[in-house]
Design an enzyme around this catalytic site. Structure first.
Site, PDB file in Angstrom:
ATOM      1  N   ASP A  62       0.863  -1.184   0.000  1.00  0.00           N
ATOM      2  CA  ASP A  62       0.000   0.000   0.000  1.00  0.00           C
ATOM      3  C   ASP A  62       0.897   1.231   0.000  1.00  0.00           C
ATOM      4  O   ASP A  62       1.476   1.592   1.026  1.00  0.00           O
ATOM      5  CB  ASP A  62      -0.899   0.021   1.242  1.00  0.00           C
ATOM      6  CG  ASP A  62      -2.027  -0.987   1.172  1.00  0.00           C
ATOM      7  OD1 ASP A  62      -2.771  -0.958   0.180  1.00  0.00           O
ATOM      8  OD2 ASP A  62      -2.157  -1.803   2.098  1.00  0.00           O
ATOM      9  N   ARG A  70       3.924   2.900   2.921  1.00  0.00           N
ATOM     10  CA  ARG A  70       4.699   1.946   3.729  1.00  0.00           C
ATOM     11  C   ARG A  70       6.205   2.191   3.649  1.00  0.00           C
ATOM     12  O   ARG A  70       6.921   1.954   4.612  1.00  0.00           O
ATOM     13  CB  ARG A  70       4.394   0.513   3.288  1.00  0.00           C
ATOM     14  CG  ARG A  70       2.924   0.145   3.264  1.00  0.00           C
ATOM     15  CD  ARG A  70       2.229   0.391   4.577  1.00  0.00           C
ATOM     16  NE  ARG A  70       0.853  -0.113   4.541  1.00  0.00           N
ATOM     17  CZ  ARG A  70      -0.107   0.290   5.329  1.00  0.00           C
ATOM     18  NH1 ARG A  70       0.121   1.238   6.235  1.00  0.00           N
ATOM     19  NH2 ARG A  70      -1.325  -0.217   5.246  1.00  0.00           N
ATOM     20  N   ARG A 136      -7.224  10.454   2.188  1.00  0.00           N
ATOM     21  CA  ARG A 136      -6.798   9.432   1.231  1.00  0.00           C
ATOM     22  C   ARG A 136      -7.605   9.544  -0.064  1.00  0.00           C
ATOM     23  O   ARG A 136      -7.152   9.103  -1.117  1.00  0.00           O
ATOM     24  CB  ARG A 136      -6.968   8.025   1.811  1.00  0.00           C
ATOM     25  CG  ARG A 136      -6.084   7.727   2.994  1.00  0.00           C
ATOM     26  CD  ARG A 136      -6.517   6.444   3.690  1.00  0.00           C
ATOM     27  NE  ARG A 136      -6.347   5.266   2.857  1.00  0.00           N
ATOM     28  CZ  ARG A 136      -6.822   4.061   3.173  1.00  0.00           C
ATOM     29  NH1 ARG A 136      -7.539   3.897   4.284  1.00  0.00           N
ATOM     30  NH2 ARG A 136      -6.605   3.030   2.369  1.00  0.00           N
ATOM     31  N   LYS A 166      -9.942   0.718  -4.968  1.00  0.00           N
ATOM     32  CA  LYS A 166     -10.574   0.370  -3.694  1.00  0.00           C
ATOM     33  C   LYS A 166     -11.283   1.619  -3.148  1.00  0.00           C
ATOM     34  O   LYS A 166     -10.991   2.730  -3.583  1.00  0.00           O
ATOM     35  CB  LYS A 166      -9.517  -0.140  -2.704  1.00  0.00           C
ATOM     36  CG  LYS A 166      -8.367   0.845  -2.423  1.00  0.00           C
ATOM     37  CD  LYS A 166      -7.287   0.181  -1.587  1.00  0.00           C
ATOM     38  CE  LYS A 166      -6.235   1.213  -1.197  1.00  0.00           C
ATOM     39  NZ  LYS A 166      -5.087   0.605  -0.513  1.00  0.00           N
ATOM     40  N   HIS A 167     -12.294   1.460  -2.282  1.00  0.00           N
ATOM     41  CA  HIS A 167     -12.821   0.235  -1.713  1.00  0.00           C
ATOM     42  C   HIS A 167     -14.260   0.115  -2.203  1.00  0.00           C
ATOM     43  O   HIS A 167     -15.132   0.845  -1.723  1.00  0.00           O
ATOM     44  CB  HIS A 167     -12.803   0.275  -0.196  1.00  0.00           C
ATOM     45  CG  HIS A 167     -11.455   0.571   0.391  1.00  0.00           C
ATOM     46  ND1 HIS A 167     -10.952   1.852   0.538  1.00  0.00           N
ATOM     47  CD2 HIS A 167     -10.495  -0.262   0.865  1.00  0.00           C
ATOM     48  CE1 HIS A 167      -9.747   1.798   1.092  1.00  0.00           C
ATOM     49  NE2 HIS A 167      -9.431   0.531   1.297  1.00  0.00           N
ATOM     50  N   HIS A 179     -10.990  -1.747  10.008  1.00  0.00           N
ATOM     51  CA  HIS A 179      -9.878  -2.480  10.598  1.00  0.00           C
ATOM     52  C   HIS A 179     -10.210  -2.883  12.039  1.00  0.00           C
ATOM     53  O   HIS A 179      -9.646  -3.848  12.562  1.00  0.00           O
ATOM     54  CB  HIS A 179      -8.602  -1.627  10.609  1.00  0.00           C
ATOM     55  CG  HIS A 179      -8.055  -1.335   9.243  1.00  0.00           C
ATOM     56  ND1 HIS A 179      -8.543  -0.312   8.461  1.00  0.00           N
ATOM     57  CD2 HIS A 179      -7.071  -1.927   8.533  1.00  0.00           C
ATOM     58  CE1 HIS A 179      -7.870  -0.282   7.325  1.00  0.00           C
ATOM     59  NE2 HIS A 179      -6.982  -1.247   7.336  1.00  0.00           N
ATOM     60  N   ASP A 252     -10.534  -7.695   0.835  1.00  0.00           N
ATOM     61  CA  ASP A 252      -9.723  -6.867   1.709  1.00  0.00           C
ATOM     62  C   ASP A 252      -9.188  -7.812   2.783  1.00  0.00           C
ATOM     63  O   ASP A 252      -9.559  -8.978   2.842  1.00  0.00           O
ATOM     64  CB  ASP A 252     -10.549  -5.715   2.299  1.00  0.00           C
ATOM     65  CG  ASP A 252      -9.686  -4.512   2.665  1.00  0.00           C
ATOM     66  OD1 ASP A 252      -8.459  -4.700   2.824  1.00  0.00           O
ATOM     67  OD2 ASP A 252     -10.219  -3.407   2.793  1.00  0.00           O
TER      68      ASP A 252
END
Length: 337
Positions: A62, A70, A136, A166-167, A179, A252
């Site tokens: 990601d 990341r 985002r 996504k998503h 999450h 996911d």
């Protein structure tokens, strides 16, 4: 329908345990996280060792920009995509040019070090409600999201990388973080279709998307029982049949709380496959990942090879001194401050 597993590793190098785990044919992809990154050269070495072990394995990450990047130290620090939306409100043409260049820069740099795909772009709309989406998202309206995402994807493609949107069908309206808990989007079907789905629909029609990742969100007006990632209505009736999407569908992360409500890892895998997912993504839990691999093996499901998602390097030699890198960097420089 063919299927495969995408899993992860714990550290900066492959361990013997990782090597045994990753040589299982049910695994076709590997996702990397910040814990797997120390420096560009370390990443290059890790990716080379993975490809030596299995040249067919797809390496993903990601690397959206902003809060979700990341690989940071030694990499170009990408802005949050909302900066492009702000620019679009002032100058749509400039924003689209910058979006193209950011997509190219992100993809070219990852490919340079051995990574095949970034799970991008985010097609969610920022309704000012979701802390997990927020900046985002490219923008607060579907037209801007579509235009900016289209150019971002074109940049990725010209660097040699496939796009994963996504998503699906849209995570931007719910406040809960999937999450950590199971979100519900209570809006009417018409509102979701008239707003959130439009960027997906138009990009699918233009054959811009190689893969789609659904949201761990329940939309009661369409399917009150299952999240989108476990819903035949969403993935088969709507995404496949109505929108005519013929690419890959990733689950996911099946370790997320939005998925955990569906049962054990094995049951989650079966539900994701039954709904229409091709790639079972499972992270941060090796035992759960192995259980899903075992399920694929025991059920004798046809195995999917992700070779069509492999990156195609376009730049030879030093990426950072190439004209393409320098020109793209110049276009986005105002966004990097």
């Amino acid at each position: 329908m063919s299927i495969c597993v995408m899993a992860d590793i714990a550290g900066l190098v492959l361990t013997k345990e990782d090597e045994v785990f990753l040589t299982q044919p049910e695994i076709s992809g590997l996702i990397l996280f910040s814990r797997n990154y120390e420096s560009p050269q370390q990443l290059l070495g890790l990716c080379k060792s993975i490809k030596v072990l299995r040249s067919d394995l797809i390496i993903s990450v990601d690397q959206e920009g902003g809060r979700v990047q990341r690989f940071k130290d030694g990499f170009l620090r990408l802005p949050a995509m909302s900066k492009l939306g702000d620019q679009y409100n002032v100058s749509p043409a400039l924003a689209c040019s910058q979006s193209y260049s950011l997509g190219w820069l992100m993809a070219a740099e990852l490919i340079h070090y051995g990574v095949d795909i970034s799970f991008a772009p985010v097609l969610d709309i920022d309704y000012g409600r979701s802390s997990v989406i927020g900046d985002r998202a490219f923008s607060t309206d579907s037209e801007s999201v579509y235009q900016l995402a289209k150019h971002f994807i074109d940049g990725m493609a010209d660097a040699g990388m496939c796009a994963t949107a996504k998503h699906f069908p849209g995570h931007g309206y719910v406040e809960a973080d999937s999450h950590l808990e199971l979100p519900t989007d209570s809006r009417d079907r018409s509102e979701i279709f008239e707003q959130d789905i439009l960027p997906f629909q138009r990009l699918i029609k233009q054959k811009k998307l190689s893969a789609v990742m659904p949201a761990h969100v329940i939309y009661p007006s369409i399917d009150a029982e299952f999240t989108a990632g476990f819903s035949k209505i969403w993935l088969q009736d709507i995404l496949r049949d109505q929108l005519h999407f013929d690419g890959l569908i990733y689950s996911d992360d099946l370790s997320m709380e939005g998925a955990a409500a569906s049962g054990s890892p094995s049951i989650r895998a079966e539900k994701a496959k039954a709904a229409g997912c091709n790639v079972l993504l499972i992270c941060n839990h090796r035992a759960a990942a192995q259980e899903i691999v075992n399920t694929v093996r025991e059920k004798k499901w046809n195995l999917l090879n992700l070779k069509d998602m492999k990156a195609k390097p376009m730049i030879e030699g030093d990426l950072y001194s190439s004209d393409s890198w320098l020109q793209a960097l110049n276009v986005v420089e105002p966004l990097l401050s």
